[in-house]
Motif scaffolding. Sequence first.
Motif, PDB file in Angstrom:
ATOM      1  N   LYS A  48       0.721  -1.102  -0.293  1.00  0.00           N
ATOM      2  CA  LYS A  48      -0.141   0.266   0.529  1.00  0.00           C
ATOM      3  C   LYS A  48       1.225   1.067  -0.270  1.00  0.00           C
ATOM      4  N   LEU A  49       0.968   2.264  -1.134  1.00  0.00           N
ATOM      5  CA  LEU A  49       1.429   3.506  -1.173  1.00  0.00           C
ATOM      6  C   LEU A  49       0.495   4.400  -1.545  1.00  0.00           C
ATOM      7  N   HIS A  50       0.348   5.697  -0.767  1.00  0.00           N
ATOM      8  CA  HIS A  50      -0.774   7.091  -0.555  1.00  0.00           C
ATOM      9  C   HIS A  50       0.782   7.835  -0.945  1.00  0.00           C
ATOM     10  N   GLY A  51       1.103   8.219  -2.364  1.00  0.00           N
ATOM     11  CA  GLY A  51       1.822   8.935  -2.848  1.00  0.00           C
ATOM     12  C   GLY A  51       2.017  10.840  -1.850  1.00  0.00           C
ATOM     13  N   GLY A  52       0.604  11.533  -1.348  1.00  0.00           N
ATOM     14  CA  GLY A  52       0.817  12.543  -1.164  1.00  0.00           C
ATOM     15  C   GLY A  52       1.332  12.148   0.533  1.00  0.00           C
ATOM     16  N   SER A  77       2.962   6.807 -11.260  1.00  0.00           N
ATOM     17  CA  SER A  77       1.347   6.975 -12.406  1.00  0.00           C
ATOM     18  C   SER A  77       0.144   7.224 -11.762  1.00  0.00           C
ATOM     19  N   GLY A  78       0.175   7.751 -10.554  1.00  0.00           N
ATOM     20  CA  GLY A  78      -1.127   7.679  -9.600  1.00  0.00           C
ATOM     21  C   GLY A  78      -1.317   8.401  -8.754  1.00  0.00           C
ATOM     22  N   MET A  79      -2.981   9.157  -9.088  1.00  0.00           N
ATOM     23  CA  MET A  79      -3.536  10.067  -8.897  1.00  0.00           C
ATOM     24  C   MET A  79      -5.168   9.608  -8.901  1.00  0.00           C
ATOM     25  N   HIS A  80      -5.927  10.662  -8.251  1.00  0.00           N
ATOM     26  CA  HIS A  80      -7.215  10.622  -8.684  1.00  0.00           C
ATOM     27  C   HIS A  80      -7.277  12.184  -9.367  1.00  0.00           C
ATOM     28  N   ASP A  81      -7.953  12.376  -9.828  1.00  0.00           N
ATOM     29  CA  ASP A  81      -8.513  13.343 -10.492  1.00  0.00           C
ATOM     30  C   ASP A  81     -10.345  13.830  -9.782  1.00  0.00           C
ATOM     31  N   ARG A  82     -10.471  14.925  -9.789  1.00  0.00           N
ATOM     32  CA  ARG A  82     -11.824  15.611  -9.518  1.00  0.00           C
ATOM     33  C   ARG A  82     -11.501  16.877 -10.643  1.00  0.00           C
ATOM     34  N   PRO A  83     -12.230  16.327 -12.349  1.00  0.00           N
ATOM     35  CA  PRO A  83     -11.905  17.595 -12.726  1.00  0.00           C
ATOM     36  C   PRO A  83     -12.570  18.835 -12.552  1.00  0.00           C
ATOM     37  N   HIS A  84     -12.617  19.713 -12.234  1.00  0.00           N
ATOM     38  CA  HIS A  84     -13.300  20.859 -12.178  1.00  0.00           C
ATOM     39  C   HIS A  84     -13.352  22.032 -13.135  1.00  0.00           C
ATOM     40  N   SER A  90     -13.763  23.846  -5.487  1.00  0.00           N
ATOM     41  CA  SER A  90     -13.587  24.012  -4.055  1.00  0.00           C
ATOM     42  C   SER A  90     -12.002  24.141  -3.634  1.00  0.00           C
ATOM     43  N   TYR A  91     -11.766  24.137  -2.147  1.00  0.00           N
ATOM     44  CA  TYR A  91      -9.979  24.602  -1.743  1.00  0.00           C
ATOM     45  C   TYR A  91      -9.788  23.042  -1.307  1.00  0.00           C
ATOM     46  N   GLU A  92     -10.866  22.378  -1.201  1.00  0.00           N
ATOM     47  CA  GLU A  92     -10.769  21.176  -0.532  1.00  0.00           C
ATOM     48  C   GLU A  92     -10.104  20.334  -2.130  1.00  0.00           C
ATOM     49  N   ASP A  93     -11.027  20.288  -3.108  1.00  0.00           N
ATOM     50  CA  ASP A  93     -10.925  19.127  -4.280  1.00  0.00           C
ATOM     51  C   ASP A  93      -9.342  20.142  -4.855  1.00  0.00           C
ATOM     52  N   TRP A  94      -8.719  21.687  -4.696  1.00  0.00           N
ATOM     53  CA  TRP A  94      -7.560  21.405  -5.067  1.00  0.00           C
ATOM     54  C   TRP A  94      -6.166  21.143  -4.360  1.00  0.00           C
ATOM     55  N   LYS A  95      -6.514  20.821  -3.376  1.00  0.00           N
ATOM     56  CA  LYS A  95      -5.927  20.220  -1.785  1.00  0.00           C
ATOM     57  C   LYS A  95      -5.426  18.631  -2.462  1.00  0.00           C
ATOM     58  N   PHE A  96      -6.393  17.706  -2.962  1.00  0.00           N
ATOM     59  CA  PHE A  96      -6.924  16.870  -3.063  1.00  0.00           C
ATOM     60  C   PHE A  96      -5.630  16.743  -4.558  1.00  0.00           C
ATOM     61  N   VAL A  97      -6.557  17.226  -5.716  1.00  0.00           N
ATOM     62  CA  VAL A  97      -5.879  17.050  -6.120  1.00  0.00           C
ATOM     63  C   VAL A  97      -4.215  17.551  -6.698  1.00  0.00           C
ATOM     64  N   ALA A 145      -1.254  20.785 -11.365  1.00  0.00           N
ATOM     65  CA  ALA A 145      -0.583  20.136 -10.576  1.00  0.00           C
ATOM     66  C   ALA A 145       0.322  19.652 -12.306  1.00  0.00           C
ATOM     67  N   SER A 146      -0.183  18.868 -12.828  1.00  0.00           N
ATOM     68  CA  SER A 146       0.520  19.228 -14.150  1.00  0.00           C
ATOM     69  C   SER A 146       1.664  19.787 -14.794  1.00  0.00           C
ATOM     70  N   ALA A 147       1.502  21.248 -14.763  1.00  0.00           N
ATOM     71  CA  ALA A 147       2.485  22.205 -14.409  1.00  0.00           C
ATOM     72  C   ALA A 147       3.502  22.282 -13.936  1.00  0.00           C
ATOM     73  N   GLY A 148       3.000  21.919 -12.877  1.00  0.00           N
ATOM     74  CA  GLY A 148       4.034  21.935 -11.263  1.00  0.00           C
ATOM     75  C   GLY A 148       4.751  20.992 -12.085  1.00  0.00           C
ATOM     76  N   VAL A 149       4.678  19.168 -11.958  1.00  0.00           N
ATOM     77  CA  VAL A 149       4.811  18.512 -12.224  1.00  0.00           C
ATOM     78  C   VAL A 149       6.053  18.965 -13.565  1.00  0.00           C
ATOM     79  N   THR A 150       6.100  19.151 -14.178  1.00  0.00           N
ATOM     80  CA  THR A 150       6.658  19.190 -15.798  1.00  0.00           C
ATOM     81  C   THR A 150       8.297  19.950 -15.105  1.00  0.00           C
ATOM     82  N   ASN A 151       7.865  21.482 -14.516  1.00  0.00           N
ATOM     83  CA  ASN A 151       9.245  21.803 -13.483  1.00  0.00           C
ATOM     84  C   ASN A 151       9.903  21.041 -12.574  1.00  0.00           C
TER      85      ASN A 151
END
Length: 239
Positions: A48-52, A77-84, A90-97, A145-151
């Motif tokens: 089991k591994l939670h990357g965050g 290669s792991g994540m779950h999205d909340r595409p909005h 919401s700030y919760e969605d932002w932090k989760f993603v 998040a993807s832009a952050g991963v780029t740099n």
Amino acid sequence: MGSSRGIGRAIVIKLHQDGYKVVVTYCYDEAAGKKVFKEINEEGLLIKLHGGEESSIKEAVKKVDDKYGHLDVLVVSGMHDRPHGFKETSYEDWKFVLNSKLDSSFLVPKYFYPLLKKSESPQIILNTSSVDDKPQIGALAYSVASAGVTNLMKAMAIELAPEGFRVNAVCPGTTRTDNWIGFGLEDDEMWEGFAKSNPMRRVPTPEDIAEAVSYLVSEKAKYINGLFLYVDGGNRHRG
Ligand SMILES: NC(=O)c1ccc[n+]([C@@H]2O[C@H](COP(=O)([O-])OP(=O)(O)OC[C@H]3O[C@@H](n4cnc5c(N)ncnc54)[C@H](OP(=O)(O)O)[C@@H]3O)[C@@H](O)[C@H]2O)c1
């Protein structure tokens, strides 16, 4: 990391076929992890591994250390999205993603670094996305998040190369995985539309992405460092 489903599952199976001793990781769904582990004849390790979450990563590092004492290839290669969109996120969605995608891309390599350092040819692959340089409308936090991963990938590739590391990224196009549950996974018409608009007239499969990873970690790519390998059929070039 994130090999119980989707693209990560295809990558772990491909690397197992390539002869690697692999570690299958799940985050929430143990049954999914067990299923993949069975597919590779339960060779290797299932964890089991939670990357965050730092504590979860530390536990995973210990298990890999106890079994192998080093790590040659780390694939994140792991994540779950909340595409909005901006207004619905919401700030919760932002932090989760951001935790799920960006924090994990930093924390997992950070804590596995000592085990990678013991490898003769350490490698890190970040699975980012093809929305790294322009936002995906309706997926605000994911785009950020993807832009952050780029740099992050660029910085790691530069900093770690003198130590013998190679750090690269795969950028999948829209791929039909569980990532789309609740957002059209079962909508055949939507997927036909994605396929039709792609220059190659189909969307990538998880196995297409896995082949790209298999190449990047191979000897054939031994001078490739800091590369974003797009596996999207050329779709990003459409106007
Ligand atoms: N599918 C696409 O269209 C697409 C396109 C471009 C890029 N990508 C990228 O590809 C990566 C994988 O996506 P996918 O399509 O394969 O998704 P998926 O089928 O939903 O699989 C996600 C995997 O990540 C694990 N996971 C979720 N949250 C995690 C966390 N916080 N820490 C560690 N593992 C976690 C899941 O574990 P559980 O099974 O335990 O939940 C599962 O194994 C993502 O980074 C995504 O951004 C996907």
